[in-house]
Design a protein around this motif. Sequence first.
Motif, short mmCIF file in Angstrom:
data_model
loop_
_atom_site.label_atom_id
_atom_site.label_comp_id
_atom_site.label_asym_id
_atom_site.label_seq_id
_atom_site.Cartn_x
_atom_site.Cartn_y
_atom_site.Cartn_z
N SER A 65 -59.14 8.91 -10.08
CA SER A 65 -59.51 7.81 -10.97
C SER A 65 -59.92 6.60 -10.14
CB SER A 65 -58.34 7.41 -11.86
OG SER A 65 -57.96 8.47 -12.70
N GLU A 66 -60.69 5.70 -10.75
CA GLU A 66 -61.06 4.46 -10.06
C GLU A 66 -59.83 3.59 -9.89
OE1 GLU A 66 -65.45 2.91 -10.57
OE2 GLU A 66 -64.41 3.03 -12.50
N CYS A 67 -59.79 2.85 -8.78
CA CYS A 67 -58.63 2.02 -8.48
C CYS A 67 -59.04 0.77 -7.72
CB CYS A 67 -57.62 2.81 -7.65
SG CYS A 67 -58.31 3.41 -6.08
N SER A 68 -58.12 -0.17 -7.65
CA SER A 68 -58.26 -1.36 -6.80
C SER A 68 -57.18 -1.28 -5.75
CB SER A 68 -58.07 -2.64 -7.61
OG SER A 68 -59.17 -2.89 -8.42
N ALA A 69 -57.53 -1.61 -4.52
CA ALA A 69 -56.54 -1.56 -3.44
C ALA A 69 -55.54 -2.70 -3.58
CB ALA A 69 -57.25 -1.63 -2.10
N LYS A 70 -56.00 -3.92 -3.72
CA LYS A 70 -55.15 -5.10 -3.82
C LYS A 70 -55.84 -6.13 -4.69
CE LYS A 70 -51.83 -4.22 -0.79
NZ LYS A 70 -50.49 -4.00 -1.22
N THR A 71 -55.05 -7.08 -5.18
CA THR A 71 -55.61 -8.22 -5.88
C THR A 71 -54.89 -9.48 -5.42
OG1 THR A 71 -56.07 -9.23 -8.02
CG2 THR A 71 -54.07 -7.95 -7.88
N LEU A 72 -55.61 -10.57 -5.33
CA LEU A 72 -55.01 -11.84 -4.94
C LEU A 72 -54.46 -12.58 -6.16
CD1 LEU A 72 -57.66 -13.14 -2.39
CD2 LEU A 72 -55.49 -12.00 -1.91
N TYR A 73 -54.90 -12.20 -7.33
CA TYR A 73 -54.59 -12.95 -8.55
C TYR A 73 -53.50 -12.33 -9.40
CZ TYR A 73 -59.18 -14.48 -7.08
OH TYR A 73 -60.24 -14.91 -6.33
N GLY A 74 -53.10 -11.09 -9.14
CA GLY A 74 -52.08 -10.44 -9.94
C GLY A 74 -52.62 -9.73 -11.17
N VAL A 75 -53.94 -9.77 -11.37
CA VAL A 75 -54.59 -9.09 -12.50
C VAL A 75 -55.68 -8.19 -11.93
CG1 VAL A 75 -55.88 -9.37 -14.63
CG2 VAL A 75 -54.11 -11.01 -14.05
N TYR A 76 -55.73 -6.95 -12.39
CA TYR A 76 -56.67 -5.96 -11.87
C TYR A 76 -57.78 -5.66 -12.87
CZ TYR A 76 -53.06 -4.71 -8.44
OH TYR A 76 -52.14 -4.72 -7.44
N TYR A 77 -58.97 -5.33 -12.35
CA TYR A 77 -60.03 -4.75 -13.18
C TYR A 77 -59.88 -3.23 -13.19
CZ TYR A 77 -62.35 -9.24 -13.55
OH TYR A 77 -62.64 -10.53 -13.84
N LYS A 78 -59.31 -2.68 -12.12
CA LYS A 78 -58.94 -1.27 -12.02
C LYS A 78 -57.52 -1.24 -11.47
CE LYS A 78 -63.26 0.01 -12.74
NZ LYS A 78 -63.69 0.48 -14.02
N CYS A 79 -56.64 -0.49 -12.09
CA CYS A 79 -55.24 -0.47 -11.66
C CYS A 79 -55.07 0.22 -10.32
CB CYS A 79 -54.39 0.25 -12.71
SG CYS A 79 -54.13 -0.74 -14.19
N PRO A 80 -54.02 -0.14 -9.57
CA PRO A 80 -53.74 0.56 -8.32
C PRO A 80 -53.26 1.98 -8.59
CG PRO A 80 -52.01 -1.02 -8.80
CD PRO A 80 -53.08 -1.22 -9.83
N CYS A 81 -53.20 2.78 -7.56
CA CYS A 81 -52.84 4.20 -7.70
C CYS A 81 -51.34 4.41 -7.94
CB CYS A 81 -53.21 4.96 -6.43
SG CYS A 81 -54.96 4.89 -6.05
N GLU A 82 -51.04 5.56 -8.54
CA GLU A 82 -49.65 5.97 -8.72
C GLU A 82 -49.02 6.21 -7.35
OE1 GLU A 82 -50.20 9.54 -10.98
OE2 GLU A 82 -50.21 8.47 -12.88
#
Length: 113
Positions: A65-82
Amino acid sequence: MEKILVLLLVTLAVVAYAVPDPRGIIVNLEEGELCLNSAQCKSKCCHRTSGLSLARCAPKASENSECSAKTLYGVYYKCPCERGLTCEADKSIVGSITNTNFGTCRDKGRSQE
């Protein structure tokens, strides 16, 4: 005066022994509930679809699935991996600032074989 004191003590005892609700108002939020930061969600993913949408708690990304590695803001456009999966993505500071560091969740064990 004694009746008021007894009533106050009984009220205090009832409040002290009341079972707290395991679901929080600010933290420990379920999937689909509105959030401001990933730390509020049980899944640790506060997700929004666009810059103008409301953020809601969402499940973490599964394999492929699509994911985001990290976020600086605490809100993701794509969730991190399980747990156990890694997000193979661009991990640059620019991607973190613009929230465009998307990738794909991969199993570490399978990718090494």
